[in-house]
Write a protein that holds these residues in place. Structure first.
Motif, PDB file in Angstrom:
ATOM      1  N   TYR A  55       0.810  -1.218   0.000  1.00  0.00           N
ATOM      2  CA  TYR A  55       0.000   0.000   0.000  1.00  0.00           C
ATOM      3  C   TYR A  55       0.848   1.274   0.000  1.00  0.00           C
ATOM      4  O   TYR A  55       0.510   2.258  -0.673  1.00  0.00           O
ATOM      5  CB  TYR A  55      -0.961   0.005   1.194  1.00  0.00           C
ATOM      6  N   ALA A  56       1.960   1.267   0.722  1.00  0.00           N
ATOM      7  CA  ALA A  56       2.784   2.485   0.789  1.00  0.00           C
ATOM      8  C   ALA A  56       3.365   2.813  -0.589  1.00  0.00           C
ATOM      9  O   ALA A  56       3.379   3.982  -1.007  1.00  0.00           O
ATOM     10  CB  ALA A  56       3.896   2.313   1.817  1.00  0.00           C
ATOM     11  N   GLU A  57       3.818   1.804  -1.292  1.00  0.00           N
ATOM     12  CA  GLU A  57       4.355   2.003  -2.635  1.00  0.00           C
ATOM     13  C   GLU A  57       3.268   2.480  -3.588  1.00  0.00           C
ATOM     14  O   GLU A  57       3.483   3.413  -4.374  1.00  0.00           O
ATOM     15  CB  GLU A  57       4.939   0.684  -3.143  1.00  0.00           C
ATOM     16  N   ASP A  58       2.091   1.881  -3.499  1.00  0.00           N
ATOM     17  CA  ASP A  58       1.012   2.252  -4.416  1.00  0.00           C
ATOM     18  C   ASP A  58       0.549   3.684  -4.185  1.00  0.00           C
ATOM     19  O   ASP A  58       0.301   4.437  -5.137  1.00  0.00           O
ATOM     20  CB  ASP A  58      -0.162   1.286  -4.253  1.00  0.00           C
ATOM     21  N   ILE A  59       0.430   4.086  -2.936  1.00  0.00           N
ATOM     22  CA  ILE A  59      -0.017   5.447  -2.643  1.00  0.00           C
ATOM     23  C   ILE A  59       1.065   6.454  -3.013  1.00  0.00           C
ATOM     24  O   ILE A  59       0.774   7.547  -3.519  1.00  0.00           O
ATOM     25  CB  ILE A  59      -0.447   5.553  -1.166  1.00  0.00           C
ATOM     26  N   ARG A  60       2.320   6.110  -2.798  1.00  0.00           N
ATOM     27  CA  ARG A  60       3.400   6.997  -3.230  1.00  0.00           C
ATOM     28  C   ARG A  60       3.351   7.215  -4.739  1.00  0.00           C
ATOM     29  O   ARG A  60       3.513   8.346  -5.219  1.00  0.00           O
ATOM     30  CB  ARG A  60       4.754   6.403  -2.833  1.00  0.00           C
ATOM     31  N   GLU A 101      -0.654   7.026   5.071  1.00  0.00           N
ATOM     32  CA  GLU A 101       0.031   7.291   3.802  1.00  0.00           C
ATOM     33  C   GLU A 101      -0.710   8.335   2.990  1.00  0.00           C
ATOM     34  O   GLU A 101      -0.093   9.199   2.352  1.00  0.00           O
ATOM     35  CB  GLU A 101       0.190   5.992   3.001  1.00  0.00           C
ATOM     36  N   CYS A 102      -2.026   8.272   2.975  1.00  0.00           N
ATOM     37  CA  CYS A 102      -2.800   9.288   2.265  1.00  0.00           C
ATOM     38  C   CYS A 102      -2.525  10.671   2.841  1.00  0.00           C
ATOM     39  O   CYS A 102      -2.297  11.644   2.099  1.00  0.00           O
ATOM     40  CB  CYS A 102      -4.298   8.965   2.354  1.00  0.00           C
TER      41      CYS A 102
END
Length: 472
Positions: A55-60, A101-102
């Motif tokens: 998720y962190a990679e995708d949101i970045r 993250e958002c």
């Protein structure tokens, strides 16, 4: 929440998360279905693109493309895994990390409470036709509202009630896999109406000042290729079937008497309707509408005399389809029509960009100045990567450019459009289509063992488009 226009993309829990049995999550009806012989494809969302760990990679990557909003869903069985209603704190913590993250990147979360993936314990009691589902849903919703509060400015109760009910009880390709069961379809839609209203009642009781709640509709208004009394009747009945049974109670707070009479005349028993439910529906309507936009819903008078339903993902996903295969037909009411001059995608779905404009204008005509978010719009393709995994998806770029152009035209012409979400953020599990039908702005390499993310050409196009239109 800022009034700036929201540009983002969308996912759904079962389609992207993976981690299907991790950290206390209970099974969903989709877990059970995909692990059973009833799933003829044998393909599951057990891992998918593993958003649960990526998720962190995708949101970045979303932030790097200029997106300022992210639509995702919460997995109900990840929060309330069993019928004992004990809350899974690890499930809540996962979405806290997603929201962290958002917030890190200034991305506005738009969060759906259920996107097809009912808990299995609800499924075993009758799913959306279970008499107690509205109270179970209200309990789950209250847990989410209490925990996340105004960290989430945009909540959605249910994604695509019409399409969910349609696939569950008419087509039969989604669990519980009933075919031509119009009685259960009507009961399902009604229970969804009550679920929506009871969740909104819980939301209002929280007293939020900066968060709103809405519902997402899956198809646009019905239309026809001829303007005669018979064709207008067909359009009316299709809207009764696909649209007004959800949108009127959610937005207006009531069902049209003519709709109810027409349904009863079809032989459908509406004794499941209760006065106390109708009162709750009347007093708990949505703040906004999420509208998913893909294609037209073209109908004509029912000439076949039959009731039948098919979709473009019911085993016809080989990409060789030459004619549209999505069919709705109810004897005496309407049946699907075809415009042979309109291009189709490889699954037989019509590509008609102006439907975005027409949908939004007709929603305004019926529901006034309600805020509307285009919560899904995208193009399924057989993406072919080069040796580096890069996809030059020019067809997708053309599709998005044309559709968004009409959406912005509707905004210019007075529709209260607040945001746009491309479907989908990355490649993910596409229900019965498995992983062949790809929608993502980012390619996921399912073969490399690492689920490597590779931005497609459309990712960079969307980044530049957002830059050029950030002040719309």
């Amino acid at each position: 929440m800022s009034e700036k226009f929201l540009w983002g993309s969308a996912t759904a829990a079962y389609q992207c998360e993976g981690g299907w049995n991790e950290d206390g999550k209970g099974p969903s009806v989709w877990d059970t279905f995909c692990h059973s012989p009833a799933n003829t494809t044998g393909i599951t969302g057990d891992v998918s693109c593993d958003f649960y760990h990526h998720y962190a990679e995708d949101i970045r990557m979303m932030a790097e493309s200029g997106q300022n909003t992210f639509r995702f869903s919460i997995s109900w069985p990840r929060i309330v895994p069993k019928e004992d209603r004990i809350v899974n704190e690890a499930g809540l913590a996962f979405y806290d990390r997603v929201l962290d993250e958002c917030e890190k990147y200034g991305i506005v979360p738009n969060v759906t409470l259920v996107h097809y993936d009912l808990p299995e314990y609800i499924g075993q009691k009758g799913g959306w036709c279970y008499e107690g589902i509205a109270d179970e849903f209200a309990y789950y919703a209250a847990v989410v509202f209490q925990h996340y509060g105004e960290r989430i400015p945009l909540y959605v109760t249910i994604n695509e009630p019409n399409h969910n009910a349609y696939c569950d009880y008419c087509v039969g390709n989604y669990p519980p896999n009933h075919k031509n069961d119009l009685q259960s379809y009507a009961h399902c839609l009604y229970n969804m109406d009550v679920c929506n209203a009871k969740a909104i009642r819980e939301f209002r009781e929280m007293g939020f000042k900066n968060s709103q709640i809405g519902i997402v509709q899956g198809c646009g208004p019905a239309t026809s290729l001829q303007d005669t009394p018979e064709y207008r009747e067909a359009v009316k009945y299709c809207d009764y079937f696909c649209n007004f049974g959800i949108l009127d109670p959610a937005i207006k707070g009531y069902f049209e008497p003519e709709l109810l009479e027409a349904v009863k005349a079809r032989g459908i028993d509406l004794s499941f309707m209760k006065d106390e439910d109708l009162e709750i529906i009347k007093n708990n309507t949505v703040d906004f509408l999420g509208q998913n936009i893909y294609s037209r819903l073209i109908v004509k008078p029912n000439e076949s005399g039959i009731t039948a339903f098919t979709v473009n993902n019911a085993g016809n996903n080989d990409g060789t389809c030459k004619t549209a295969r999505e069919t709705r037909a109810i004897a005496g009411w309407f049946e699907s029509d075809r415009d042979t001059d309109t291009r189709l995608n490889k699954w037989g779905r019509e590509i008609y960009p102006k439907c975005a404009y027409n949908t939004l204008m007709l929603r305004k005509e019926r529901y006034g100045n309600i805020p509307i978010y285009v919560t899904e719009n995208g193009h399924g393709c057989y993406d072919v990567p080069d040796e580096n995994g890069y996809v030059e998806d020019d067809d997708r770029i053309a599709f998005l450019n044309d559709y968004i152009g009409w959406i912005l035209k509707a905004k210019e012409d007075g529709v209260n459009v607040k945001g746009y979400y491309c479907w989908s953020t990355m490649d993910l599990y596409s229900w019965i289509n498995g992983y062949k039908k790809r929608y993502g702005l980012v390619r996921v390499d399912y073969e490399d063992g690492l689920l490597r993310r590779i931005p497609k050409k459309s990712y960079y196009w969307y980044r530049d488009f957002i830059t050029e239109h950030k002040d719309v």
